[in-house]
Design a protein around this motif. Structure first.
Motif, PDB file in Angstrom:
ATOM      1  N   GLY A   1      26.402  15.544   3.282  1.00 16.87           N
ATOM      2  CA  GLY A   1      26.404  14.438   2.763  1.00 16.87           C
ATOM      3  C   GLY A   1      25.125  13.037   2.661  1.00 16.87           C
ATOM      4  N   GLY A   2      24.583  13.682   3.601  1.00 19.22           N
ATOM      5  CA  GLY A   2      23.219  12.439   3.934  1.00 19.22           C
ATOM      6  C   GLY A   2      21.958  12.855   5.182  1.00 19.22           C
ATOM      7  N   PRO A   3      21.775  12.057   4.518  1.00 19.17           N
ATOM      8  CA  PRO A   3      20.697  12.487   6.004  1.00 19.17           C
ATOM      9  C   PRO A   3      20.884  11.665   7.754  1.00 19.17           C
ATOM     10  CG  PRO A   3      19.345  11.100   4.466  1.00 19.17           C
ATOM     11  CD  PRO A   3      20.627  11.223   4.127  1.00 19.17           C
ATOM     12  N   VAL A   4      21.549  10.415   7.116  1.00 20.84           N
ATOM     13  CA  VAL A   4      22.034   9.617   8.517  1.00 20.84           C
ATOM     14  C   VAL A   4      23.522  10.468   9.383  1.00 20.84           C
ATOM     15  CG1 VAL A   4      22.742   7.995   9.017  1.00 20.84           C
ATOM     16  CG2 VAL A   4      20.797   8.017   7.174  1.00 20.84           C
ATOM     17  N   LEU A   5      23.378  10.716  10.857  1.00 24.73           N
ATOM     18  CA  LEU A   5      24.449  11.103  11.689  1.00 24.73           C
ATOM     19  C   LEU A   5      24.473  12.451  11.186  1.00 24.73           C
ATOM     20  CD1 LEU A   5      26.109   8.606  12.599  1.00 24.73           C
ATOM     21  CD2 LEU A   5      24.150   9.271  13.926  1.00 24.73           C
ATOM     22  N   PRO A   6      23.405  13.542  10.759  1.00 25.22           N
ATOM     23  CA  PRO A   6      24.149  14.956  10.078  1.00 25.22           C
ATOM     24  C   PRO A   6      24.892  15.516  11.226  1.00 25.22           C
ATOM     25  CG  PRO A   6      21.566  15.083  11.111  1.00 25.22           C
ATOM     26  CD  PRO A   6      21.960  13.603  11.254  1.00 25.22           C
ATOM     27  N   GLU A   7      25.828  15.360  12.354  1.00 22.34           N
ATOM     28  CA  GLU A   7      26.295  16.116  13.388  1.00 22.34           C
ATOM     29  C   GLU A   7      27.705  15.839  13.069  1.00 22.34           C
ATOM     30  OE1 GLU A   7      24.583  12.143  15.732  1.00 22.34           O
ATOM     31  OE2 GLU A   7      23.686  14.119  14.282  1.00 22.34           O
ATOM     32  N   GLU A   8      27.528  14.628  12.375  1.00 21.95           N
ATOM     33  CA  GLU A   8      29.100  14.023  12.775  1.00 21.95           C
ATOM     34  C   GLU A   8      29.825  14.199  10.894  1.00 21.95           C
ATOM     35  OE1 GLU A   8      30.358  12.548  14.356  1.00 21.95           O
ATOM     36  OE2 GLU A   8      28.585  11.435  15.692  1.00 21.95           O
ATOM     37  N   TYR A   9      30.726  14.440  11.318  1.00 26.47           N
ATOM     38  CA  TYR A   9      32.147  14.408   9.393  1.00 26.47           C
ATOM     39  C   TYR A   9      32.366  13.762   9.469  1.00 26.47           C
ATOM     40  CZ  TYR A   9      29.934  19.322   9.803  1.00 26.47           C
ATOM     41  OH  TYR A   9      29.204  20.568  10.028  1.00 26.47           O
ATOM     42  N   SER A  10      33.149  13.361   8.317  1.00 27.38           N
ATOM     43  CA  SER A  10      34.396  12.519   7.517  1.00 27.38           C
ATOM     44  C   SER A  10      34.847  13.076   6.533  1.00 27.38           C
ATOM     45  CB  SER A  10      33.362  11.117   6.894  1.00 27.38           C
ATOM     46  OG  SER A  10      32.165  11.833   6.052  1.00 27.38           O
ATOM     47  N   ILE A  11      35.814  13.063   6.260  1.00 23.35           N
ATOM     48  CA  ILE A  11      37.062  14.071   5.192  1.00 23.35           C
ATOM     49  C   ILE A  11      37.464  13.373   4.064  1.00 23.35           C
ATOM     50  CG2 ILE A  11      38.938  12.998   6.922  1.00 23.35           C
ATOM     51  CD1 ILE A  11      40.113  16.460   6.012  1.00 23.35           C
ATOM     52  N   LEU A  12      37.135  13.994   3.046  1.00 23.19           N
ATOM     53  CA  LEU A  12      37.150  14.050   1.530  1.00 23.19           C
ATOM     54  C   LEU A  12      38.749  14.026   1.130  1.00 23.19           C
ATOM     55  CD1 LEU A  12      36.710  11.531  -0.321  1.00 23.19           C
ATOM     56  CD2 LEU A  12      34.849  13.321  -1.537  1.00 23.19           C
ATOM     57  N   HIS A  13      39.677  13.899   0.211  1.00 23.29           N
ATOM     58  CA  HIS A  13      40.684  13.991   0.220  1.00 23.29           C
ATOM     59  C   HIS A  13      41.457  13.057  -1.131  1.00 23.29           C
ATOM     60  CE1 HIS A  13      43.702  11.703   2.581  1.00 23.29           C
ATOM     61  NE2 HIS A  13      42.548  12.484   3.760  1.00 23.29           N
ATOM     62  N   GLY A  14      42.549  14.222  -1.685  1.00 18.96           N
ATOM     63  CA  GLY A  14      43.263  13.099  -2.180  1.00 18.96           C
ATOM     64  C   GLY A  14      44.547  13.258  -1.864  1.00 18.96           C
TER      65      GLY A  14
ATOM     66  N   GLY B   1      45.073   6.726   9.451  1.00 19.56           N
ATOM     67  CA  GLY B   1      43.673   6.331   9.685  1.00 19.56           C
ATOM     68  C   GLY B   1      42.740   7.049   8.837  1.00 19.56           C
ATOM     69  N   ALA B   2      43.108   6.977   7.616  1.00 24.26           N
ATOM     70  CA  ALA B   2      42.516   6.859   5.865  1.00 24.26           C
ATOM     71  C   ALA B   2      42.257   5.844   5.546  1.00 24.26           C
ATOM     72  CB  ALA B   2      42.942   7.990   5.034  1.00 24.26           C
ATOM     73  N   THR B   3      41.622   5.802   4.667  1.00 23.63           N
ATOM     74  CA  THR B   3      40.902   4.470   4.150  1.00 23.63           C
ATOM     75  C   THR B   3      40.997   4.882   2.333  1.00 23.63           C
ATOM     76  OG1 THR B   3      40.164   3.693   5.897  1.00 23.63           O
ATOM     77  CG2 THR B   3      39.275   2.574   3.621  1.00 23.63           C
ATOM     78  N   THR B   4      41.302   4.185   1.322  1.00 22.68           N
ATOM     79  CA  THR B   4      41.519   4.593  -0.123  1.00 22.68           C
ATOM     80  C   THR B   4      39.929   3.783  -0.228  1.00 22.68           C
ATOM     81  OG1 THR B   4      43.535   4.095   0.173  1.00 22.68           O
ATOM     82  CG2 THR B   4      42.462   3.768  -2.526  1.00 22.68           C
ATOM     83  N   VAL B   5      39.319   5.328  -0.727  1.00 16.28           N
ATOM     84  CA  VAL B   5      37.799   4.265  -1.720  1.00 16.28           C
ATOM     85  C   VAL B   5      38.412   4.049  -3.372  1.00 16.28           C
ATOM     86  CG1 VAL B   5      35.457   4.945  -2.069  1.00 16.28           C
ATOM     87  CG2 VAL B   5      36.501   5.717  -0.113  1.00 16.28           C
ATOM     88  N   ALA B   6      39.010   4.576  -3.951  1.00 15.95           N
ATOM     89  CA  ALA B   6      39.181   4.316  -5.009  1.00 15.95           C
ATOM     90  C   ALA B   6      41.088   4.792  -5.589  1.00 15.95           C
ATOM     91  CB  ALA B   6      38.245   5.049  -5.857  1.00 15.95           C
ATOM     92  N   THR B   7      41.324   4.591  -6.419  1.00 10.71           N
ATOM     93  CA  THR B   7      42.834   4.964  -6.716  1.00 10.71           C
ATOM     94  C   THR B   7      42.997   6.677  -6.650  1.00 10.71           C
ATOM     95  OG1 THR B   7      43.142   3.304  -7.865  1.00 10.71           O
ATOM     96  CG2 THR B   7      44.318   4.373  -8.079  1.00 10.71           C
ATOM     97  N   GLY B   8      43.499   7.115  -5.611  1.00 10.82           N
ATOM     98  CA  GLY B   8      43.366   8.419  -5.424  1.00 10.82           C
ATOM     99  C   GLY B   8      42.748   8.924  -5.015  1.00 10.82           C
ATOM    100  N   VAL B   9      41.321   8.375  -4.463  1.00 10.65           N
ATOM    101  CA  VAL B   9      40.464   9.010  -3.481  1.00 10.65           C
ATOM    102  C   VAL B   9      40.405   8.551  -2.133  1.00 10.65           C
ATOM    103  CG1 VAL B   9      37.998   9.527  -2.929  1.00 10.65           C
ATOM    104  CG2 VAL B   9      38.881   9.752  -5.621  1.00 10.65           C
TER     105      VAL B   9
END
Length: 428
Positions: free
Chosen positions: A297-310, A316-324
């Motif tokens: 996902g990138g070079p910042v905090l590589p030991e941390e994970y986030s989850i992307l889904h539809g 606990g989730a945040t809408t980034v774009a419609t359906g994402v």
């Protein structure tokens, strides 16, 4: 330090798949029974508002109604492009005037007013269709697929010289080394991958035919940065961001920007990656999402994970774009256990990207990134979204988006692939 501050302030960090970062904790034991009851009621109300069943239902309803403003904007961009082509063709065929001398009787201001009226009528028609309930949903199976790209209109009034990007080489290319882009440093780990249905609206114009936009596959450039857009790496960008696609999660010029790379899948599944590399993922998540894919996902905090889904905007989730959506791993884990979510439809993102205030805007102005608005299926490519066989390459999202953008972006992609082929032949 500024990159770290931007990362810490990012809301999507709430969705990190760490042991205690998801779902929240209970009330302290020292509180009174009355306050505990009040807190319990408040927690119950919050749970009702973020009920996973309701979140999934809302997501399905949005899909059925096709009420995605980004798709509508994509349609407008394509509509304006068609109008520009028609006007250019008419001007070439009638250099002294329009049809029947129509241009002779109108001033430039008249044409501007006509254009504004046309767009106003188009917006009114779409708003009316939302509440009328008589929309034609078309082919729900998405069989009638349009592969037409949506390049940016030459008449787009929102364009500016500062935001236009060029694929031609410039004198100063140090920024394209990738050492100072998106929170990366010269000491960052090198990129291990560097080597190798339809929405139809009737046009108010009397000359331009209606246009179709396939809601599963569309992309067009935008002159600004916004949450939910993607940053397609310039073909000359090297380092850890070589041929990457970054999903922008947050963007504020005065506070910085954050995003995640979405097209650098790491070999193996979550259980393998989290076990072999430094990872802050608890055992429960690791077991539930054992078959989920993982991306760099990138070079910042590589030991941390986030989850992307539809799946939907669960707790606990945040809408980034419609359906994402980003985050909500605890709720999603429960859905996996109930066999209501396939673990392969969730993408775990290892690390993220961060920019200091104003840094991303400067990088875009210098042509490091191509900002674009794209379909949810492009964004969720590695989270189980379908790939159109014979049109897209399931293993090369960077190329697929550039080809869908068309024009100079498609040409830049082809040139980059030709150069790669030449290097391979020279090495052989």
């Amino acid at each position: 330090s500024s990159s770290a501050a931007a990362a810490a302030s990012s809301p999507f960090r709430q969705g990190f798949a760490t042991g205690g970062g998801c779902g929240g904790g209970g009330a302290p034991s020292s509180v009174t029974s009355s306050s505990s009851s009040a807190n319990g009621a408040a927690a119950a109300a919050l749970s009702m508002s973020k009920n996973p069943d309701r979140a999934r239902m809302e997501k399905n309803l949005e899909d059925l109604m096709d009420h995605d403003w980004r798709v509508f904007r994509a349609k407008l961009v394509l509509q304006e492009e068609r109008e520009a082509e028609e006007e250019e063709e008419m001007a070439s065929n009638n250099p002294e005037g329009g049809i029947g001398g129509e241009r002779d009787n109108k001033t430039g201001d008249d044409y501007k007013l006509d254009r504004q009226e046309n767009l106003g009528n188009l917006f009114a028609g779409v708003i009316n269709s939302i509440f009328s309930g008589d929309d034609d949903d078309g082919d729900e199976d998405g069989n009638d697929v349009k592969t037409e790209s949506s390049p940016k209109s030459e008449n787009d009034s929102s364009s500016s010289s500062s935001s236009e990007t060029s694929t031609a080489p410039t004198r100063s290319s140090s920024i394209f080394d990738g050492d100072s882009v998106g929170g990366a440093t010269p000491s960052s780990v090198l990129d291990p991958f560097a080597t190798s249905p339809k929405l139809t609206a009737v046009s108010p114009s009397r000359r331009v035919k209606p246009v179709d936009v396939d809601r599963h596959r569309w992309a067009h450039p935008i002159p600004h940065i916004e949450p939910g857009c993607v940053l397609v790496a310039n073909e000359r960008l090297g380092g850890v961001f070589h041929q990457t696609v970054v999903l922008v999660i947050d963007h504020l010029d005065h506070a910085g920007s954050t995003g995640i790379v979405i097209n650098r899948p790491i070999p193996g599944n979550l259980q393998k990656v989290a076990s072999e590399q430094p990872s802050n993922v608890n055992l429960s998540l690791k077991l539930a999402f054992a078959d989920s894919s993982v991306t760099y996902g990138g070079p910042v905090l590589p030991e941390e994970y986030s989850i992307l889904h539809g799946y939907g905007e669960v707790d606990g989730a945040t809408t980034v774009a419609t359906g994402v959506f980003v985050g909500g791993s605890e709720q999603l884990m429960n859905e996996v256990r109930r066999n209501r979510l396939n673990a392969k439809e969730a993408l775990f993102v290892k690390g993220h990207v961060a920019w200091a205030p104003g840094q991303l805007r400067r990088e875009v102005a210098k042509g490091v990134w191509y900002p674009a608005s794209v379909s949810a299926d492009f964004i969720l490519r590695y989270a189980g979204a379908p790939v159109l066989e014979g049109i897209d390459d399931g293993d090369d999202l960077w190329s697929d988006i550039l080809h869908c953008l068309g024009g100079k972006y498609e040409e830049a992609c082809e040139k980059a692939h030709q150069q790669q082929q030449k290097k391979k032949k020279q090495q052989q």
